[in-house]
Design a protein around this motif. Structure first.
Motif, short mmCIF file in Angstrom:
data_model
loop_
_atom_site.label_atom_id
_atom_site.label_comp_id
_atom_site.label_asym_id
_atom_site.label_seq_id
_atom_site.Cartn_x
_atom_site.Cartn_y
_atom_site.Cartn_z
N PRO A 239 0.84 -1.20 0.00
CA PRO A 239 0.00 0.00 0.00
C PRO A 239 0.88 1.26 0.00
O PRO A 239 2.07 1.20 0.34
N ASP A 240 0.30 2.39 -0.34
CA ASP A 240 1.03 3.65 -0.31
C ASP A 240 1.62 3.88 1.07
O ASP A 240 0.96 3.67 2.09
N GLY A 241 2.88 4.31 1.09
CA GLY A 241 3.54 4.62 2.35
C GLY A 241 4.05 3.42 3.10
O GLY A 241 4.46 3.54 4.26
N VAL A 242 4.03 2.24 2.47
CA VAL A 242 4.47 1.01 3.13
C VAL A 242 5.57 0.36 2.31
O VAL A 242 5.50 0.30 1.09
N ARG A 243 6.60 -0.11 3.01
CA ARG A 243 7.62 -0.91 2.33
C ARG A 243 7.62 -2.29 2.97
O ARG A 243 7.40 -2.44 4.17
N ILE A 244 7.82 -3.30 2.14
CA ILE A 244 7.83 -4.69 2.60
C ILE A 244 9.28 -5.14 2.68
O ILE A 244 10.02 -5.06 1.69
N VAL A 245 9.67 -5.62 3.87
CA VAL A 245 11.06 -5.97 4.11
C VAL A 245 11.14 -7.40 4.66
O VAL A 245 10.50 -7.71 5.68
N PRO A 246 11.92 -8.25 4.01
CA PRO A 246 12.10 -9.60 4.56
C PRO A 246 13.04 -9.58 5.76
O PRO A 246 13.98 -8.80 5.81
N VAL A 247 12.75 -10.44 6.74
CA VAL A 247 13.63 -10.65 7.89
C VAL A 247 13.77 -12.16 8.08
O VAL A 247 12.88 -12.92 7.70
N GLU A 248 14.90 -12.57 8.64
CA GLU A 248 15.13 -14.01 8.77
C GLU A 248 14.44 -14.63 9.97
O GLU A 248 14.21 -15.82 9.98
N CYS A 249 14.12 -13.87 10.99
CA CYS A 249 13.44 -14.48 12.13
C CYS A 249 12.83 -13.39 13.00
O CYS A 249 13.48 -12.39 13.28
N LEU A 250 11.60 -13.63 13.43
CA LEU A 250 10.95 -12.73 14.39
C LEU A 250 10.82 -13.41 15.76
O LEU A 250 10.10 -12.93 16.63
N SER A 251 11.48 -14.54 15.93
CA SER A 251 11.49 -15.27 17.20
C SER A 251 10.10 -15.62 17.71
O SER A 251 9.82 -15.55 18.90
N ALA A 252 9.23 -15.99 16.82
CA ALA A 252 7.89 -16.47 17.17
C ALA A 252 7.64 -17.78 16.42
O ALA A 252 6.56 -18.01 15.89
N CYS A 253 8.63 -18.61 16.40
CA CYS A 253 8.66 -19.81 15.54
C CYS A 253 7.52 -20.78 15.80
O CYS A 253 7.12 -21.51 14.90
N ASP A 254 7.00 -20.83 16.99
CA ASP A 254 5.93 -21.78 17.31
C ASP A 254 4.57 -21.32 16.80
O ASP A 254 3.59 -22.03 16.98
N HIS A 255 4.51 -20.17 16.21
CA HIS A 255 3.21 -19.58 15.88
C HIS A 255 2.88 -19.50 14.40
O HIS A 255 1.93 -18.85 14.02
N GLY A 256 3.64 -20.11 13.52
CA GLY A 256 3.33 -20.04 12.10
C GLY A 256 3.94 -18.83 11.45
O GLY A 256 4.88 -18.24 11.97
N CYS A 257 3.41 -18.43 10.30
CA CYS A 257 3.97 -17.26 9.60
C CYS A 257 3.72 -16.01 10.44
O CYS A 257 2.62 -15.79 10.94
N ASN A 258 4.77 -15.20 10.56
CA ASN A 258 4.72 -14.02 11.41
C ASN A 258 5.14 -12.78 10.63
O ASN A 258 5.97 -12.85 9.74
N ILE A 259 4.52 -11.66 11.02
CA ILE A 259 4.89 -10.36 10.47
C ILE A 259 5.02 -9.38 11.61
O ILE A 259 4.51 -9.62 12.71
N ALA A 260 5.68 -8.27 11.36
CA ALA A 260 5.71 -7.16 12.30
C ALA A 260 5.51 -5.89 11.48
O ALA A 260 5.96 -5.80 10.34
N ILE A 261 4.81 -4.94 12.07
CA ILE A 261 4.66 -3.64 11.42
C ILE A 261 5.15 -2.56 12.37
O ILE A 261 4.94 -2.64 13.59
N SER A 262 5.83 -1.58 11.81
CA SER A 262 6.38 -0.50 12.62
C SER A 262 6.50 0.76 11.78
O SER A 262 6.49 0.71 10.55
N GLY A 263 6.61 1.85 12.47
CA GLY A 263 6.81 3.14 11.82
C GLY A 263 7.28 4.16 12.83
O GLY A 263 7.01 4.01 14.04
#
Length: 119
Positions: A38-62
């Protein structure tokens, strides 16, 4: 200001996946990139969010906003909702989207809410 959608590319969704296969987290990243940020958003891959037991994970920040980590996301089902939720987040000044304006996956699958960093 730009909002960042971090996508864990190493997430396995609790599955046993051979090292040479594409992991669900990488599939989620590809699906999100294919739809476009979406406008004003960039998508960035990361290798781990340390929530491995929970399936696919994302984080949003600004800058100046609350940050969130969401868990249990599915690359085959949740792409549109993720992008809708991130767009609503980007439209705020503080990162707080009213409860009813959040996609259901953002209401029910939040793992963490992190306060803005102080300057």
């Amino acid at each position: 200001m730009t909002v960042t959608l971090h996508v864990c590319t190493t997430c396995r969704m609790g599955q046993s996946i051979p090292d040479d296969e594409v992991r669900p987290g990488a599939r989620l990243l590809e699906a999100l990139q294919a739809e476009g940020a979406p406008d004003g958003v960039r998508i960035v891959p990361v290798e781990c969010l340390s929530a491995c037991d929970h399936g696919c994970n994302i984080a949003i920040s600004g800058p100046g906003r609350w940050s969130y980590v969401y868990r249990g996301l599915n690359p085959d089902e949740h792409v549109a909702d993720i992008l809708s939720g991130v767009a609503a987040y980007a439209a705020t000044t503080d990162g707080i989207v009213p409860w009813r304006d959040r996609p259901v996956i953002f209401r029910k699958q939040s793992l963490a809410r992190i306060p803005p960093m102080e300057s």
